[in-house]
Write a protein that holds these residues in place. Structure first.
Motif, PDB file in Angstrom:
ATOM      1  N   HIS A 167     -42.099 -32.365 -10.337  1.00  0.00           N
ATOM      2  CA  HIS A 167     -43.075 -32.012 -11.537  1.00  0.00           C
ATOM      3  C   HIS A 167     -44.590 -32.547 -11.132  1.00  0.00           C
ATOM      4  N   LEU A 168     -44.735 -33.740 -10.478  1.00  0.00           N
ATOM      5  CA  LEU A 168     -45.954 -34.132 -10.104  1.00  0.00           C
ATOM      6  C   LEU A 168     -46.627 -33.127  -9.435  1.00  0.00           C
ATOM      7  N   ALA A 169     -45.938 -32.814  -8.367  1.00  0.00           N
ATOM      8  CA  ALA A 169     -46.610 -31.802  -7.374  1.00  0.00           C
ATOM      9  C   ALA A 169     -46.943 -30.557  -8.006  1.00  0.00           C
ATOM     10  N   LYS A 170     -46.217 -30.033  -8.882  1.00  0.00           N
ATOM     11  CA  LYS A 170     -46.729 -28.712  -9.542  1.00  0.00           C
ATOM     12  C   LYS A 170     -47.812 -29.338 -10.494  1.00  0.00           C
ATOM     13  N   LEU A 171     -48.038 -30.417 -11.198  1.00  0.00           N
ATOM     14  CA  LEU A 171     -49.054 -30.754 -12.225  1.00  0.00           C
ATOM     15  C   LEU A 171     -50.367 -30.942 -11.091  1.00  0.00           C
ATOM     16  N   GLU A 172     -50.161 -31.389  -9.970  1.00  0.00           N
ATOM     17  CA  GLU A 172     -51.228 -31.615  -9.169  1.00  0.00           C
ATOM     18  C   GLU A 172     -51.828 -30.332  -8.525  1.00  0.00           C
ATOM     19  N   MET A 173     -51.118 -29.334  -8.416  1.00  0.00           N
ATOM     20  CA  MET A 173     -51.455 -27.895  -8.048  1.00  0.00           C
ATOM     21  C   MET A 173     -52.210 -27.252  -9.045  1.00  0.00           C
ATOM     22  N   VAL A 174     -51.644 -27.566 -10.320  1.00  0.00           N
ATOM     23  CA  VAL A 174     -52.133 -26.663 -11.814  1.00  0.00           C
ATOM     24  C   VAL A 174     -53.448 -27.203 -12.069  1.00  0.00           C
ATOM     25  N   VAL A 175     -53.606 -28.679 -12.151  1.00  0.00           N
ATOM     26  CA  VAL A 175     -54.928 -29.322 -12.366  1.00  0.00           C
ATOM     27  C   VAL A 175     -56.076 -28.871 -11.417  1.00  0.00           C
ATOM     28  N   THR A 176     -55.768 -29.008 -10.043  1.00  0.00           N
ATOM     29  CA  THR A 176     -56.510 -28.488  -9.083  1.00  0.00           C
ATOM     30  C   THR A 176     -57.151 -27.318  -9.098  1.00  0.00           C
ATOM     31  N   LEU A 177     -56.135 -26.123  -9.147  1.00  0.00           N
ATOM     32  CA  LEU A 177     -56.693 -24.957  -9.320  1.00  0.00           C
ATOM     33  C   LEU A 177     -57.698 -24.889 -10.730  1.00  0.00           C
ATOM     34  N   GLU A 178     -57.454 -25.296 -11.813  1.00  0.00           N
ATOM     35  CA  GLU A 178     -57.995 -25.446 -13.020  1.00  0.00           C
ATOM     36  C   GLU A 178     -59.439 -25.765 -12.711  1.00  0.00           C
ATOM     37  N   GLU A 234     -33.495 -38.308 -20.061  1.00  0.00           N
ATOM     38  CA  GLU A 234     -34.168 -39.035 -19.538  1.00  0.00           C
ATOM     39  C   GLU A 234     -34.571 -39.034 -18.263  1.00  0.00           C
ATOM     40  N   MET A 235     -33.617 -38.378 -17.478  1.00  0.00           N
ATOM     41  CA  MET A 235     -33.858 -38.167 -16.170  1.00  0.00           C
ATOM     42  C   MET A 235     -34.591 -36.700 -15.783  1.00  0.00           C
ATOM     43  N   GLY A 236     -34.743 -36.047 -16.832  1.00  0.00           N
ATOM     44  CA  GLY A 236     -35.286 -34.618 -16.789  1.00  0.00           C
ATOM     45  C   GLY A 236     -34.364 -33.524 -16.449  1.00  0.00           C
ATOM     46  N   TYR A 237     -33.108 -33.809 -16.738  1.00  0.00           N
ATOM     47  CA  TYR A 237     -31.955 -32.873 -16.747  1.00  0.00           C
ATOM     48  C   TYR A 237     -31.698 -32.147 -18.036  1.00  0.00           C
ATOM     49  N   GLY A 263     -36.134 -41.379 -11.107  1.00  0.00           N
ATOM     50  CA  GLY A 263     -36.077 -39.983 -11.915  1.00  0.00           C
ATOM     51  C   GLY A 263     -36.825 -40.366 -13.117  1.00  0.00           C
ATOM     52  N   PRO A 264     -36.290 -41.283 -13.977  1.00  0.00           N
ATOM     53  CA  PRO A 264     -37.069 -40.961 -15.292  1.00  0.00           C
ATOM     54  C   PRO A 264     -38.538 -41.345 -15.115  1.00  0.00           C
ATOM     55  N   ALA A 265     -38.929 -42.098 -14.342  1.00  0.00           N
ATOM     56  CA  ALA A 265     -40.387 -42.376 -14.176  1.00  0.00           C
ATOM     57  C   ALA A 265     -41.266 -41.218 -13.488  1.00  0.00           C
ATOM     58  N   LEU A 266     -40.632 -39.979 -12.955  1.00  0.00           N
ATOM     59  CA  LEU A 266     -41.314 -38.826 -12.708  1.00  0.00           C
ATOM     60  C   LEU A 266     -40.464 -37.429 -13.212  1.00  0.00           C
ATOM     61  N   ALA A 267     -39.957 -37.826 -14.570  1.00  0.00           N
ATOM     62  CA  ALA A 267     -39.536 -36.688 -15.552  1.00  0.00           C
ATOM     63  C   ALA A 267     -40.691 -36.091 -15.924  1.00  0.00           C
ATOM     64  N   PRO A 268     -40.271 -34.966 -16.289  1.00  0.00           N
ATOM     65  CA  PRO A 268     -41.533 -34.126 -17.151  1.00  0.00           C
ATOM     66  C   PRO A 268     -42.389 -34.837 -18.269  1.00  0.00           C
ATOM     67  N   PRO A 269     -41.743 -35.432 -19.249  1.00  0.00           N
ATOM     68  CA  PRO A 269     -42.594 -36.182 -20.156  1.00  0.00           C
ATOM     69  C   PRO A 269     -43.650 -37.196 -19.496  1.00  0.00           C
ATOM     70  N   LYS A 270     -42.998 -37.956 -18.409  1.00  0.00           N
ATOM     71  CA  LYS A 270     -43.847 -39.126 -17.759  1.00  0.00           C
ATOM     72  C   LYS A 270     -45.074 -38.657 -17.173  1.00  0.00           C
ATOM     73  N   VAL A 271     -44.623 -37.367 -16.508  1.00  0.00           N
ATOM     74  CA  VAL A 271     -45.810 -36.635 -15.625  1.00  0.00           C
ATOM     75  C   VAL A 271     -46.838 -35.797 -16.443  1.00  0.00           C
ATOM     76  N   LYS A 272     -46.114 -35.315 -17.542  1.00  0.00           N
ATOM     77  CA  LYS A 272     -47.198 -34.669 -18.471  1.00  0.00           C
ATOM     78  C   LYS A 272     -48.257 -35.810 -18.812  1.00  0.00           C
ATOM     79  N   ALA A 273     -47.727 -36.984 -19.075  1.00  0.00           N
ATOM     80  CA  ALA A 273     -48.970 -38.134 -19.518  1.00  0.00           C
ATOM     81  C   ALA A 273     -49.868 -38.358 -18.261  1.00  0.00           C
ATOM     82  N   MET A 274     -49.565 -38.212 -17.194  1.00  0.00           N
ATOM     83  CA  MET A 274     -50.242 -38.371 -15.966  1.00  0.00           C
ATOM     84  C   MET A 274     -51.458 -37.122 -15.818  1.00  0.00           C
TER      85      MET A 274
END
Lengths: 64, 408
Positions: free
Chosen positions: B359-370, A28-31, B114-125
Motif C-alpha cells: 500500500h505504501l509502494a502504491k502511494l509512493e507511485m501515485v504521489v510521485t506521478l501527481e 486492522e491488518m488490512g484484510y 501489518g497494522p502499521a502498513l495497512a491502508p488506513p495508516k498508509v493513507k495518513a502518510m
C-alpha cells in the motif's frame, strides 16, 4: 446478490476495499471484512468490481 | 531459442527432470535485461513449457502460469521460503527474517508490522510522501533534464523509510548509495562490502533505538509481544534491514520503469495530463505490467506439482511478470491500459508472504506521478545518453536520463 468470502486465502491486498469501499471493509491488518454478506442493489457494481480485482480469488459473487 | 538448449543437458540437470522440460532462462544475466527488462521474461521463456527446468545458476524450476504461482505461494509446507535467492545466498549464520521464514513462525512478523502498513495508516502518510516527492521533482524540473533514477526514484523511498524508522534525513545519502551498491555494485566485492556495511549500520541503529523507544517501526518490533514470543535483538536487526532491502530497490525500480515507459509513449503521458484522476488506476496497471519481482521457493519434500515430479531441495522461480501476462487471466497482458477494469495482478505476490509494503509502494507511485505531472511538461528519453537496466530477482534500472523543455 450475496458475497462468499474465503477468509483463509485473503492475504491483505485490499483491492476489494479500493474498488468497493461501501461493500468491503478492512480489519486492522488490512484484510477484507465484508460489511454484509447480502449486497443491496445499489452496491452491486462495487461488489462485482471488488471481487474481480482480488488477486487471491477470495471473493465470489452469487447472483440470486 | 537459447544456446544452452541446443547442446546436451548441462550437468546441473538432475535425473528426475525429463529432457522435454529443460529450457535455459537467465533471469539475471541475459543481455535483454539491459535494454528491455519488462518484456524480457516473456520473450526469453517463449516456447518453454508452462513449468520448465533451467539448468543455469545451479538449476531451478520456472513457473509461467498465474494459477501455478498462486498455488505454490499458498503451500509453504511444500514450497518453503528458505533459502532465498537462486543461487541461494550462502554464508549467513541465520535465516533472513522475515523473507526466509515460513508460517506459522512468520505470523508474529506479519501481525507486528501489518497494522502499521495497512491502508488506513498508509493513507495518513500521503502528506509525508508528498513533502518528499514534491521538492525532489521541483529541484530538477527547471533543468529540462535529469537522470530520473539519481534525481527522484532512488531518493524518494529511502527518505520515506527513514521517516518510518524516525532517522534524520541527513543519513539518506550515504544509505541510498550503499543500497544502490548492494544491488547494482560493479563487482561482487563491492556488493558484499555494501551488505556488510549496511548490516553494521542497522545493528547500531537498533542498539541505539533500544534506549530511545518511539512509535516508529523499529520500536514496534522491539516492544512487540506477539503470540510465538517477543523478537530477539538479531530478529529486530534482520527485520529492520529487510524492511529497507524490500522497500527501497523495489520502489526505485517500478518508478523508473514506469517513467521509462511514459518517456517512450507520449500519448500515455497525455492521458494522465488530460485526466489526472486516472493516476491510481494507472499506477496499478504499471505495477502489473512491470512485475519486477521473481520470488523463489525450495521443495521441503518430493512432490508432484501439476504433473511435474519435483524433489526435495529443488529450487523454484516465480517470475511475477509472467503471471501478470498470463493470457488466461490477462488476454491483452502485453498492452498497457490505464483504465483496466479487472486488474487482479500479482505484482506484490500472493499468500502469506504478500508484500506488506504494497500500500505504501502504491502511494509512493501515485504521489510521485501527481507531483511530476504538475511540474514537468512532455518528456522523452535523452537520445545522447542511453538508459541502462539490469535483471535479477528484482529487475530494474541503473540510470534513466530524461529530457523535457525547460521552464523559462
Amino acid at each position: 446478490m450475496r458475497i462468499l468470502f474465503n477468509r483463509r486465502i485473503c492475504s491483505g491486498h485490499a483491492r476489494c476495499n479500493e474498488k468497493g469501499p461501501d461493500v468491503y471493509g478492512l480489519d486492522e491488518m488490512g484484510y477484507c471484512l465484508p460489511r454484509s454478506p447480502i449486497v443491496p442493489p445499489e452496491l452491486e457494481e462495487q461488489a462485482r468490481d471488488g471481487a474481480r480485482n482480488c488477486p487471491e480469488g477470495a471473493l465470489t459473487i452469487v447472483e440470486d | 531459442m537459447t544456446e544452452a538448449q541446443a547442446g546436451p543437458s548441462p550437468p546441473t540437470t538432475p535425473d528426475h527432470v525429463p529432457a522435454s522440460l529443460v529450457f535455459s532462462y537467465d533471469f539475471s544475466g541475459d543481455p535483454m535485461f539491459a535494454t528491455a527488462p519488462v518484456d524480457a521474461p516473456e520473450h526469453l521463456t517463449r516456447g518453454a513449457p508452462d513449468i520448465f527446468y533451467s539448468p543455469l545458476n545451479g538449476g531451478f524450476w520456472v513457473l509461467k502460469r498465474f494459477d501455478d504461482m498462486r498455488e505454490v505461494s499458498r503451500r509453504p509446507d511444500v514450497f518453503s521460503n528458505y533459502p532465498a535467492g537462486i543461487p541461494a545466498t550462502v554464508g549467513r549464520s541465520r535465516k533472513m527474517a522475515p523473507i526466509e521464514i515460513d508460517p506459522p513462525e512468520l505470523d508474529r512478523y506479519r501481525y507486528t508490522l501489518g497494522p502499521a502498513l495497512a491502508p488506513p495508516k498508509v493513507k495518513a502518510m500521503e502528506d509525508q510522501v508528498r513533502s518528499i516527492a514534491g521538492p525532489l521533482i521541483a529541484a530538477c524540473a527547471p533543468d529540462g533534464r535529469a537522470d530520473f533514477v539519481e534525481a527522484v526514484s532512488s531518493k524518494l523511498p529511502v527518505r520515506m523509510f527513514l521517516r518510518l524508522v524516525n532517522v534524520d534525513d541527513s543519513e539518506s545519502e550515504p544509505l541510498r548509495i550503499l543500497h544502490r551498491q548492494l544491488f547494482s555494485g560493479a563487482t561482487v566485492e563491492a556488493r558484499i562490502h555494501a551488505g556488510v556495511t549496511l548490516e553494521k549500520y542497522y545493528t547500531d541503529l537498533v542498539r541505539q533505538r533500544q534506549d530511545n523507544l518511539g512509535d516508529d517501526l523499529i520500536s514496534r518490533y522491539i516492544t512487540a509481544t506477539p503470540e510465538g514470543g517477543a523478537f530477539s535483538f538479531e530478529d529486530v536487526v534482520d527485520a529492520t534491514m529487510q524492511l529497507f532491502v524490500a522497500g527501497l530497490d523495489t520502489v526505485t525500480n517500478v518508478l523508473s520503469l514506469t517513467w521509462d515507459y511514459l518517456a517512450r509513449h507520449p500519448e500515455m503521458q497525455q492521458l494522465i495530463r488530460d485526466d489526472p484522476s486516472i493516476i491510481p488506476s494507472a499506477a496499478d496497471e504499471m505495477l502489473r505490467y512491470t512485475g519486477i519481482i521473481s520470488s523463489t521457493r525450495t521443495l521441503t519434500q518430493d512432490f508432484e506439482f501439476n504433473g511435474v515430479r519435483m524433489k526435495t531441495g529443488d529450487r523454484v522461480l516465480m517470475p511475477l511478470n509472467l503471471a501478470n501476462r498470463d493470457p488466461e487471466v490477462f488476454p491483452d497482458g502485453g498492452e498497457v491500459h490505464f483504465g483496466r477494469k479487472i486488474n487482479n495482478h500479482l505484482a506484490f505476490g500472493s499468500g502469506p508472504h504478500r508484500c506488506l509494503g504494497s500500500h505504501l509502494a502504491k502511494l509512493e507511485m501515485v504521489v510521485t506521478l501527481e507531483e511530476w505531472f504538475r511540474r514537468v511538461p512532455a518528456f522523452s528519453l535523452d537520445p545522447h545518453d542511453p538508459a541502462l537496466s539490469h535483471g535479477g530477482h528484482a529487475f530494474g534500472m541503473d540510470r534513466l536520463p530524461l529530457i523535457w523543455e525547460a521552464a523559462r
